[in-house]
Write an enzyme that holds these catalytic residues in place. Structure first.
Site, mmCIF file in Angstrom:
data_model
loop_
_atom_site.group_PDB
_atom_site.id
_atom_site.type_symbol
_atom_site.label_atom_id
_atom_site.label_comp_id
_atom_site.label_asym_id
_atom_site.label_seq_id
_atom_site.Cartn_x
_atom_site.Cartn_y
_atom_site.Cartn_z
ATOM 1 N N ARG A 14 66.357 5.661 61.152
ATOM 2 C CA ARG A 14 65.778 6.749 60.352
ATOM 3 C C ARG A 14 64.885 6.189 59.248
ATOM 4 O O ARG A 14 63.676 6.260 59.311
ATOM 5 C CB ARG A 14 66.922 7.621 59.773
ATOM 6 C CG ARG A 14 66.478 9.011 59.293
ATOM 7 C CD ARG A 14 65.788 9.046 57.950
ATOM 8 N NE ARG A 14 66.534 8.463 56.854
ATOM 9 C CZ ARG A 14 66.030 8.268 55.656
ATOM 10 N NH1 ARG A 14 64.765 8.583 55.379
ATOM 11 N NH2 ARG A 14 66.747 7.710 54.693
ATOM 12 N N ASP A 15 65.462 5.575 58.258
ATOM 13 C CA ASP A 15 64.697 5.053 57.121
ATOM 14 C C ASP A 15 63.740 3.954 57.571
ATOM 15 O O ASP A 15 62.643 3.811 57.030
ATOM 16 C CB ASP A 15 65.675 4.511 56.070
ATOM 17 C CG ASP A 15 65.064 4.421 54.683
ATOM 18 O OD1 ASP A 15 63.956 4.935 54.490
ATOM 19 O OD2 ASP A 15 65.698 3.826 53.793
ATOM 20 N N HIS A 206 71.958 0.660 48.205
ATOM 21 C CA HIS A 206 70.844 0.760 49.163
ATOM 22 C C HIS A 206 69.680 -0.018 48.547
ATOM 23 O O HIS A 206 69.025 0.465 47.629
ATOM 24 C CB HIS A 206 70.487 2.244 49.345
ATOM 25 C CG HIS A 206 69.338 2.499 50.264
ATOM 26 N ND1 HIS A 206 69.486 3.124 51.481
ATOM 27 C CD2 HIS A 206 68.008 2.235 50.155
ATOM 28 C CE1 HIS A 206 68.299 3.232 52.073
ATOM 29 N NE2 HIS A 206 67.390 2.703 51.278
ATOM 30 N N HIS A 208 66.114 -2.337 48.754
ATOM 31 C CA HIS A 208 64.909 -2.811 49.438
ATOM 32 C C HIS A 208 64.632 -4.230 48.936
ATOM 33 O O HIS A 208 65.036 -4.594 47.842
ATOM 34 C CB HIS A 208 63.735 -1.874 49.155
ATOM 35 C CG HIS A 208 63.836 -0.580 49.908
ATOM 36 N ND1 HIS A 208 62.859 -0.138 50.778
ATOM 37 C CD2 HIS A 208 64.816 0.361 49.941
ATOM 38 C CE1 HIS A 208 63.232 1.017 51.311
ATOM 39 N NE2 HIS A 208 64.407 1.339 50.810
ATOM 40 N N CYS A 239 58.730 2.925 51.975
ATOM 41 C CA CYS A 239 58.801 4.283 51.429
ATOM 42 C C CYS A 239 57.381 4.834 51.322
ATOM 43 O O CYS A 239 56.534 4.222 50.680
ATOM 44 C CB CYS A 239 59.468 4.290 50.056
ATOM 45 S SG CYS A 239 59.491 5.933 49.321
ATOM 46 N N ASN A 248 63.931 -2.055 53.895
ATOM 47 C CA ASN A 248 65.294 -2.233 53.416
ATOM 48 C C ASN A 248 65.702 -3.674 53.697
ATOM 49 O O ASN A 248 65.124 -4.336 54.559
ATOM 50 C CB ASN A 248 66.242 -1.318 54.202
ATOM 51 C CG ASN A 248 65.935 0.140 54.001
ATOM 52 O OD1 ASN A 248 66.353 0.736 53.027
ATOM 53 N ND2 ASN A 248 65.198 0.727 54.925
#
Length: 305
Positions: A14-15, A206, A208, A239, A248
Protein backbone atom coordinates in the site's frame (compact mmCIF):
# COMPACT_ATOMS: atom_id res chain seq x y z
CA UNK A 1 16.27 -2.91 26.37
CA UNK A 2 13.32 -5.04 27.52
CA UNK A 3 11.65 -5.75 24.15
CA UNK A 4 12.13 -9.40 23.12
CA UNK A 5 9.40 -9.72 20.47
CA UNK A 6 8.41 -7.29 17.72
CA UNK A 7 5.30 -7.12 15.55
CA UNK A 8 6.21 -6.11 12.00
CA UNK A 9 3.60 -4.37 9.85
CA UNK A 10 4.46 -4.70 6.14
CA UNK A 11 3.32 -1.57 4.28
CA UNK A 12 4.94 -2.16 0.87
CA UNK A 13 1.79 -3.20 -1.04
CA UNK A 14 0.00 0.00 0.00
CA UNK A 15 2.34 2.75 1.21
CA UNK A 16 5.15 1.41 -0.96
CA UNK A 17 3.33 1.12 -4.27
CA UNK A 18 0.87 4.01 -4.01
CA UNK A 19 3.18 6.54 -5.67
CA UNK A 20 4.26 4.41 -8.61
CA UNK A 21 3.47 6.39 -11.77
CA UNK A 22 2.94 3.32 -13.94
CA UNK A 23 -0.03 1.23 -12.80
CA UNK A 24 1.13 -1.98 -11.14
CA UNK A 25 -1.18 -4.78 -12.37
CA UNK A 26 -3.57 -6.30 -9.86
CA UNK A 27 -2.04 -9.78 -10.23
CA UNK A 28 1.42 -8.40 -9.36
CA UNK A 29 0.02 -6.77 -6.19
CA UNK A 30 -1.73 -10.02 -5.26
CA UNK A 31 1.46 -12.03 -5.85
CA UNK A 32 3.45 -9.62 -3.67
CA UNK A 33 0.92 -9.83 -0.81
CA UNK A 34 0.80 -13.64 -1.06
CA UNK A 35 4.60 -13.81 -0.88
CA UNK A 36 4.59 -11.54 2.20
CA UNK A 37 1.87 -13.66 3.81
CA UNK A 38 4.01 -16.75 3.23
CA UNK A 39 7.00 -14.99 4.79
CA UNK A 40 5.07 -14.81 8.07
CA UNK A 41 3.95 -11.18 8.51
CA UNK A 42 1.20 -10.83 11.13
CA UNK A 43 -0.11 -7.60 9.55
CA UNK A 44 -0.01 -6.44 5.91
CA UNK A 45 -1.30 -3.14 4.54
CA UNK A 46 -2.99 -4.49 1.44
CA UNK A 47 -5.16 -1.72 -0.02
CA UNK A 48 -6.30 1.88 0.12
CA UNK A 49 -9.92 2.87 -0.44
CA UNK A 50 -9.34 6.48 -1.39
CA UNK A 51 -10.54 8.39 -4.44
CA UNK A 52 -8.92 6.92 -7.60
CA UNK A 53 -8.66 10.52 -8.79
CA UNK A 54 -6.11 11.22 -6.04
CA UNK A 55 -4.39 7.83 -5.84
CA UNK A 56 -4.99 6.00 -9.15
CA UNK A 57 -2.48 3.27 -8.20
CA UNK A 58 -4.87 2.04 -5.50
CA UNK A 59 -8.02 1.97 -7.65
CA UNK A 60 -8.08 -1.86 -7.68
CA UNK A 61 -8.28 -2.29 -3.90
CA UNK A 62 -11.42 -4.43 -4.00
CA UNK A 63 -9.94 -6.77 -6.63
CA UNK A 64 -6.70 -7.08 -4.68
CA UNK A 65 -8.54 -7.92 -1.43
CA UNK A 66 -10.70 -10.47 -3.27
CA UNK A 67 -7.71 -12.12 -4.98
CA UNK A 68 -5.23 -12.61 -2.14
CA UNK A 69 -4.79 -15.95 -0.37
CA UNK A 70 -5.57 -15.11 3.23
CA UNK A 71 -3.93 -16.83 6.13
CA UNK A 72 -5.71 -17.27 9.43
CA UNK A 73 -4.50 -14.85 12.07
CA UNK A 74 -3.02 -12.37 9.58
CA UNK A 75 -4.46 -8.84 9.66
CA UNK A 76 -5.03 -7.39 6.18
CA UNK A 77 -5.41 -3.61 6.55
CA UNK A 78 -6.91 -0.93 4.33
CA UNK A 79 -6.65 2.85 4.43
CA UNK A 80 -10.09 4.49 4.74
CA UNK A 81 -10.32 8.30 4.73
CA UNK A 82 -14.12 8.53 4.83
CA UNK A 83 -17.36 6.53 5.05
CA UNK A 84 -17.30 5.69 1.34
CA UNK A 85 -13.83 4.21 1.82
CA UNK A 86 -14.95 2.40 4.96
CA UNK A 87 -17.92 0.81 3.19
CA UNK A 88 -15.62 -0.42 0.41
CA UNK A 89 -13.19 -1.83 3.02
CA UNK A 90 -16.05 -3.54 4.85
CA UNK A 91 -17.29 -5.12 1.60
CA UNK A 92 -13.73 -6.23 0.84
CA UNK A 93 -13.50 -7.91 4.27
CA UNK A 94 -10.60 -5.84 5.58
CA UNK A 95 -9.53 -6.95 9.08
CA UNK A 96 -8.39 -3.47 10.04
CA UNK A 97 -9.09 0.04 8.79
CA UNK A 98 -6.59 2.85 9.02
CA UNK A 99 -7.52 6.51 9.49
CA UNK A 100 -4.82 9.15 9.19
CA UNK A 101 -4.15 12.58 10.57
CA UNK A 102 -1.13 14.85 10.81
CA UNK A 103 0.66 16.35 13.79
CA UNK A 104 1.40 19.41 11.63
CA UNK A 105 -1.36 21.92 10.76
CA UNK A 106 0.43 22.93 7.55
CA UNK A 107 0.70 19.32 6.39
CA UNK A 108 -2.96 18.63 7.22
CA UNK A 109 -4.04 21.57 5.06
CA UNK A 110 -1.81 20.53 2.14
CA UNK A 111 -2.57 16.81 2.42
CA UNK A 112 -6.33 16.68 3.10
CA UNK A 113 -7.36 20.35 2.79
CA UNK A 114 -8.58 20.80 6.35
CA UNK A 115 -7.34 21.50 9.87
CA UNK A 116 -6.23 18.73 12.24
CA UNK A 117 -9.40 19.20 14.32
CA UNK A 118 -11.61 19.01 11.21
CA UNK A 119 -9.82 15.90 9.96
CA UNK A 120 -10.43 14.09 13.24
CA UNK A 121 -14.10 15.11 13.24
CA UNK A 122 -14.38 13.61 9.74
CA UNK A 123 -12.98 10.33 11.02
CA UNK A 124 -15.47 10.02 13.89
CA UNK A 125 -18.17 8.18 11.83
CA UNK A 126 -15.52 5.87 10.31
CA UNK A 127 -14.20 5.02 13.78
CA UNK A 128 -17.70 4.42 15.11
CA UNK A 129 -18.61 2.17 12.15
CA UNK A 130 -15.38 0.18 12.42
CA UNK A 131 -15.87 -0.54 16.10
CA UNK A 132 -19.57 -1.36 15.57
CA UNK A 133 -18.58 -3.91 12.91
CA UNK A 134 -15.82 -5.49 15.00
CA UNK A 135 -13.05 -4.25 12.71
CA UNK A 136 -9.72 -3.16 14.22
CA UNK A 137 -9.15 0.58 14.15
CA UNK A 138 -5.68 2.00 13.61
CA UNK A 139 -4.60 5.63 13.27
CA UNK A 140 -1.54 6.90 11.46
CA UNK A 141 -0.17 10.24 12.68
CA UNK A 142 2.06 11.70 9.98
CA UNK A 143 4.79 14.35 10.32
CA UNK A 144 5.31 13.44 13.99
CA UNK A 145 9.00 14.37 13.81
CA UNK A 146 9.06 17.17 11.25
CA UNK A 147 7.06 18.72 8.42
CA UNK A 148 8.10 19.75 4.89
CA UNK A 149 6.01 22.95 5.21
CA UNK A 150 6.32 24.14 8.81
CA UNK A 151 9.63 22.51 9.81
CA UNK A 152 9.72 21.50 13.48
CA UNK A 153 6.65 19.85 14.97
CA UNK A 154 6.25 20.31 18.75
CA UNK A 155 5.92 17.14 20.83
CA UNK A 156 2.73 18.65 22.29
CA UNK A 157 1.13 18.58 18.83
CA UNK A 158 1.80 14.84 18.51
CA UNK A 159 0.45 14.20 22.01
CA UNK A 160 -2.66 16.25 21.25
CA UNK A 161 -3.47 14.23 18.10
CA UNK A 162 -2.88 10.94 19.95
CA UNK A 163 -5.35 12.07 22.66
CA UNK A 164 -7.97 12.98 20.03
CA UNK A 165 -7.49 9.66 18.21
CA UNK A 166 -7.68 7.76 21.49
CA UNK A 167 -11.04 9.43 22.19
CA UNK A 168 -12.33 7.95 18.89
CA UNK A 169 -11.53 4.43 20.13
CA UNK A 170 -8.33 3.88 18.12
CA UNK A 171 -6.58 0.63 19.08
CA UNK A 172 -3.14 1.20 17.54
CA UNK A 173 -1.26 4.45 16.94
CA UNK A 174 1.37 4.83 14.22
CA UNK A 175 3.81 7.60 15.04
CA UNK A 176 5.15 8.40 11.60
CA UNK A 177 8.27 10.15 10.38
CA UNK A 178 6.81 11.00 6.97
CA UNK A 179 9.88 12.81 5.64
CA UNK A 180 12.54 10.85 7.52
CA UNK A 181 14.04 13.79 9.43
CA UNK A 182 13.74 12.36 12.96
CA UNK A 183 16.84 11.63 15.02
CA UNK A 184 17.41 9.16 17.86
CA UNK A 185 17.06 11.46 20.89
CA UNK A 186 14.01 13.21 19.41
CA UNK A 187 12.36 9.85 18.68
CA UNK A 188 13.00 8.66 22.23
CA UNK A 189 11.43 11.85 23.60
CA UNK A 190 8.33 11.67 21.38
CA UNK A 191 7.77 7.95 22.01
CA UNK A 192 8.26 8.41 25.75
CA UNK A 193 5.65 11.19 25.81
CA UNK A 194 3.15 9.23 23.70
CA UNK A 195 3.46 6.18 25.95
CA UNK A 196 2.49 8.30 28.94
CA UNK A 197 -1.02 8.50 27.41
CA UNK A 198 -1.37 5.13 25.66
CA UNK A 199 -0.04 1.65 26.37
CA UNK A 200 3.35 1.15 24.62
CA UNK A 201 1.90 -2.12 23.25
CA UNK A 202 -0.49 0.02 21.15
CA UNK A 203 2.19 2.29 19.66
CA UNK A 204 4.04 1.71 16.38
CA UNK A 205 7.04 3.40 14.82
CA UNK A 206 6.74 4.25 11.10
CA UNK A 207 10.07 5.57 9.82
CA UNK A 208 11.17 6.76 6.40
CA UNK A 209 14.87 6.57 5.64
CA UNK A 210 15.38 9.84 3.77
CA UNK A 211 18.30 10.90 6.01
CA UNK A 212 19.50 7.37 6.77
CA UNK A 213 18.26 7.53 10.37
CA UNK A 214 15.48 4.91 10.32
CA UNK A 215 17.36 1.99 11.92
CA UNK A 216 18.77 4.28 14.63
CA UNK A 217 15.25 5.58 15.25
CA UNK A 218 13.89 2.03 15.54
CA UNK A 219 16.60 1.27 18.13
CA UNK A 220 15.62 4.42 20.00
CA UNK A 221 11.96 3.39 19.91
CA UNK A 222 12.83 -0.07 21.26
CA UNK A 223 14.60 1.68 24.13
CA UNK A 224 11.33 3.55 24.80
CA UNK A 225 9.45 0.22 24.97
CA UNK A 226 7.92 0.26 21.46
CA UNK A 227 7.47 -3.20 19.92
CA UNK A 228 5.56 -2.56 16.67
CA UNK A 229 7.31 -1.29 13.55
CA UNK A 230 6.25 -0.57 9.98
CA UNK A 231 8.53 -1.29 7.06
CA UNK A 232 8.35 -1.69 3.32
CA UNK A 233 9.77 -4.61 1.36
CA UNK A 234 12.84 -3.50 -0.65
CA UNK A 235 12.34 0.04 0.73
CA UNK A 236 9.46 0.90 -1.62
CA UNK A 237 7.60 4.16 -1.22
CA UNK A 238 7.64 7.83 -0.42
CA UNK A 239 4.98 10.47 0.12
CA UNK A 240 3.20 12.42 -2.66
CA UNK A 241 2.84 15.46 -0.38
CA UNK A 242 6.42 15.43 0.92
CA UNK A 243 8.86 16.23 -1.85
CA UNK A 244 12.14 14.35 -1.63
CA UNK A 245 10.91 11.85 0.96
CA UNK A 246 12.32 8.44 0.11
CA UNK A 247 10.79 5.11 0.93
CA UNK A 248 9.91 3.59 4.22
CA UNK A 249 12.75 1.79 5.93
CA UNK A 250 13.42 -1.49 4.09
CA UNK A 251 11.88 -4.52 5.78
CA UNK A 252 14.93 -6.66 5.05
CA UNK A 253 17.24 -4.20 6.86
CA UNK A 254 15.00 -4.05 9.95
CA UNK A 255 14.67 -7.86 10.11
CA UNK A 256 18.43 -8.34 9.81
CA UNK A 257 19.03 -5.91 12.67
CA UNK A 258 16.36 -7.44 14.92
CA UNK A 259 17.57 -10.96 14.14
CA UNK A 260 21.09 -9.92 15.14
CA UNK A 261 19.71 -8.58 18.43
CA UNK A 262 17.91 -11.86 19.20
CA UNK A 263 14.49 -10.18 18.94
CA UNK A 264 11.75 -12.50 17.72
CA UNK A 265 9.57 -11.52 14.73
CA UNK A 266 8.30 -14.86 13.37
CA UNK A 267 9.26 -13.74 9.84
CA UNK A 268 11.42 -15.63 7.34
CA UNK A 269 14.06 -13.15 6.11
CA UNK A 270 14.94 -15.25 3.04
CA UNK A 271 11.32 -15.23 1.87
CA UNK A 272 11.15 -11.46 2.36
CA UNK A 273 14.32 -11.08 0.26
CA UNK A 274 12.66 -13.17 -2.48
CA UNK A 275 9.55 -10.94 -2.32
CA UNK A 276 11.74 -7.80 -2.51
CA UNK A 277 13.60 -9.23 -5.49
CA UNK A 278 10.28 -10.07 -7.19
CA UNK A 279 8.83 -6.55 -6.90
CA UNK A 280 12.13 -4.74 -7.65
CA UNK A 281 12.58 -6.87 -10.79
CA UNK A 282 9.02 -6.11 -11.88
CA UNK A 283 9.53 -2.36 -11.33
CA UNK A 284 12.91 -2.55 -13.12
CA UNK A 285 14.78 -0.78 -10.38
CA UNK A 286 17.51 -1.51 -7.89
CA UNK A 287 16.37 -3.06 -4.65
CA UNK A 288 16.65 -0.25 -2.07
CA UNK A 289 17.40 -2.69 0.78
CA UNK A 290 21.10 -2.96 1.48
CA UNK A 291 20.58 -6.29 3.26
CA UNK A 292 18.50 -7.52 0.33
CA UNK A 293 21.19 -6.57 -2.18
CA UNK A 294 23.98 -8.05 -0.06
CA UNK A 295 22.24 -11.41 0.41
CA UNK A 296 21.17 -11.61 -3.26
CA UNK A 297 24.81 -10.95 -4.27
CA UNK A 298 26.02 -13.57 -1.81
CA UNK A 299 23.56 -16.11 -3.27
CA UNK A 300 24.63 -15.27 -6.83
CA UNK A 301 28.33 -15.66 -5.93
CA UNK A 302 27.64 -18.97 -4.19
CA UNK A 303 25.95 -20.23 -7.38
CA UNK A 304 28.85 -18.97 -9.54
CA UNK A 305 31.45 -20.44 -7.21
Amino acid sequence: MGVTKVKMVEVGPRDGLQNEKEFVPTDVKIELINRLTEAGFPNIEAASFVSPKWVPQMADGSEVMAGITRKEGVIYSALTPNMKGFEAALAAKADEVVIFGAASEAFSQKNINCSIAESIDRFAPVAEAALANGIRLRASISTSFGCPYQGDVPVESVVDVVKRMKALGVQEFDIADTIGVGTANQVYEVMSRVTEIVDPAQVAGHFHDTYGQALANILSSLRAGISIFHSSVSGLGGCPYAKGATGNVATEDVLYMLQGMGIETGIDLDKVIDAGDFISTYLKRQNASRVGRAILNKRANAVCG
